[in-house]
Design a protein around this motif. Structure first.
Motif, PDB file in Angstrom:
ATOM      1  N   ARG A 185      -8.802  -1.838  -0.895  1.00 21.75           N
ATOM      2  CA  ARG A 185      -8.860  -2.930   0.084  1.00 21.75           C
ATOM      3  C   ARG A 185      -9.353  -2.495   1.459  1.00 21.75           C
ATOM      4  NH1 ARG A 185      -4.464  -7.499  -1.782  1.00 21.75           N
ATOM      5  NH2 ARG A 185      -4.595  -6.998  -3.988  1.00 21.75           N
ATOM      6  N   GLU A 186      -9.035  -1.289   1.854  1.00 27.41           N
ATOM      7  CA  GLU A 186      -9.556  -0.816   3.143  1.00 27.41           C
ATOM      8  C   GLU A 186     -11.079  -0.775   3.108  1.00 27.41           C
ATOM      9  OE1 GLU A 186      -9.972   3.255   5.801  1.00 27.41           O
ATOM     10  OE2 GLU A 186      -8.708   3.260   3.993  1.00 27.41           O
ATOM     11  N   TYR A 220      -3.097  -0.663   3.548  1.00 26.86           N
ATOM     12  CA  TYR A 220      -3.078  -1.983   4.189  1.00 26.86           C
ATOM     13  C   TYR A 220      -3.069  -1.859   5.707  1.00 26.86           C
ATOM     14  CZ  TYR A 220      -2.531  -4.391  -0.231  1.00 26.86           C
ATOM     15  OH  TYR A 220      -2.763  -4.907  -1.482  1.00 26.86           O
ATOM     16  N   SER A 261      -0.808  -9.118   2.267  1.00 26.83           N
ATOM     17  CA  SER A 261      -0.947  -8.369   3.514  1.00 26.83           C
ATOM     18  C   SER A 261       0.379  -7.818   4.031  1.00 26.83           C
ATOM     19  CB  SER A 261      -1.582  -9.252   4.590  1.00 26.83           C
ATOM     20  OG  SER A 261      -0.873 -10.475   4.716  1.00 26.83           O
ATOM     21  N   ARG A 290       2.192  -5.915   2.556  1.00 26.42           N
ATOM     22  CA  ARG A 290       2.304  -4.531   2.090  1.00 26.42           C
ATOM     23  C   ARG A 290       1.968  -3.542   3.207  1.00 26.42           C
ATOM     24  NH1 ARG A 290      -0.578  -4.855  -3.922  1.00 26.42           N
ATOM     25  NH2 ARG A 290       0.694  -6.583  -4.726  1.00 26.42           N
ATOM     26  N   ILE A 291       1.503  -4.057   4.337  1.00 27.01           N
ATOM     27  CA  ILE A 291       1.243  -3.210   5.496  1.00 27.01           C
ATOM     28  C   ILE A 291       2.499  -2.438   5.907  1.00 27.01           C
ATOM     29  CG2 ILE A 291       1.836  -4.982   7.209  1.00 27.01           C
ATOM     30  CD1 ILE A 291      -0.478  -3.975   8.921  1.00 27.01           C
TER      31      ILE A 291
END
Length: 221
Positions: A119-120, A150, A141, A143-144
């Motif tokens: 995802r990054e 994230y 999101s 999961r940051i």
């Protein structure tokens, strides 16, 4: 309301992302789905990192949808089950070719969904291919709080000067909450399907007249 209006029980039991009428919906939070459903996408182009029921959701609304899948098994399943002339499902390996698949098109995209692998890296390419007035959707999101991937993904989107709006809540197939975040270009101005915005959401009693609301409360007290 959860059973009838949101059909979340059926979604969990059958492991499908469908609304109460059997229409496909994304695996985003319900608040995000309802917000996104207000807009007119008939002239919009969508790119998804991660294929699924969201692909059909977008295909029913948008001009073009390109969806990238890295799992050969799921790719074959979606290719056999999903039939729409404006939906292009592509298999790409999980390596660098995955996030760079967005460069295969000359087009810029009005909506880019980051809901698959890496995802990054996908966020890094997404900001380069986002059209003026567009938005990027980063699912899961929240999961940051536990994942550096994230943290870095959100940092990429913020450094691109996008406006972040987080939609917390329940979602299809889950019995717990999560977060779907939308990152908007500052000139975002998608046309609405309705004369007013916001419209009444699923299960909203204020769509009823006062007499109807009183009857509803009395019946369900």
């Amino acid at each position: 309301m959860w059973q009838k209006e949101f059909a979340i029980e059926r979604s969990i039991d059958e492991k499908v992302c469908l609304d109460r009428d059997g229409n496909p919906i994304p695996w985003y939070t319900y608040p995000a789905i309802e917000y996104l459903s207000q807009f007119d996408y008939t002239k919009k182009k969508i790119f998804e990192f991660g294929c699924g029921y969201s692909s059909l959701f977008w295909a029913k609304r948008a001009q073009l949808v390109i969806s990238i899948e890295d799992n050969p098994k799921w790719f074959e399943k979606w290719r056999q089950e999903f039939h729409s002339d404006n939906l292009d499902i592509r298999w790409r390996d999980e390596g660098e070719i995955y996030e760079k698949a967005i460069f295969e098109q000359e087009d810029l995209f009005d909506v880019i969904v980051v809901d698959g692998k890496r995802r990054e890296k996908c966020c890094e390419t997404a900001v380069q291919k986002l059209a003026d007035g567009g938005m990027i959707i980063l699912d899961d999101s929240d999961r940051i709080n536990t994942s550096q991937e994230y943290v870095k993904a959100v940092d990429v989107l913020r450094k691109a000067d996008l406006l972040q709006v987080d939609f917390y809540g329940f979602c299809p197939m889950n019995n717990y909450t999560k977060t779907t975040s939308l990152f908007f270009k500052r000139d975002f101005n998608f046309p609405s399907l309705y004369e007013v915005q916001p419209i009444n959401g699923w299960g909203n009693l204020w769509s009823m007249m006062r007499k109807e609301r009183k009857a509803f409360f009395k019946k369900n007290a």
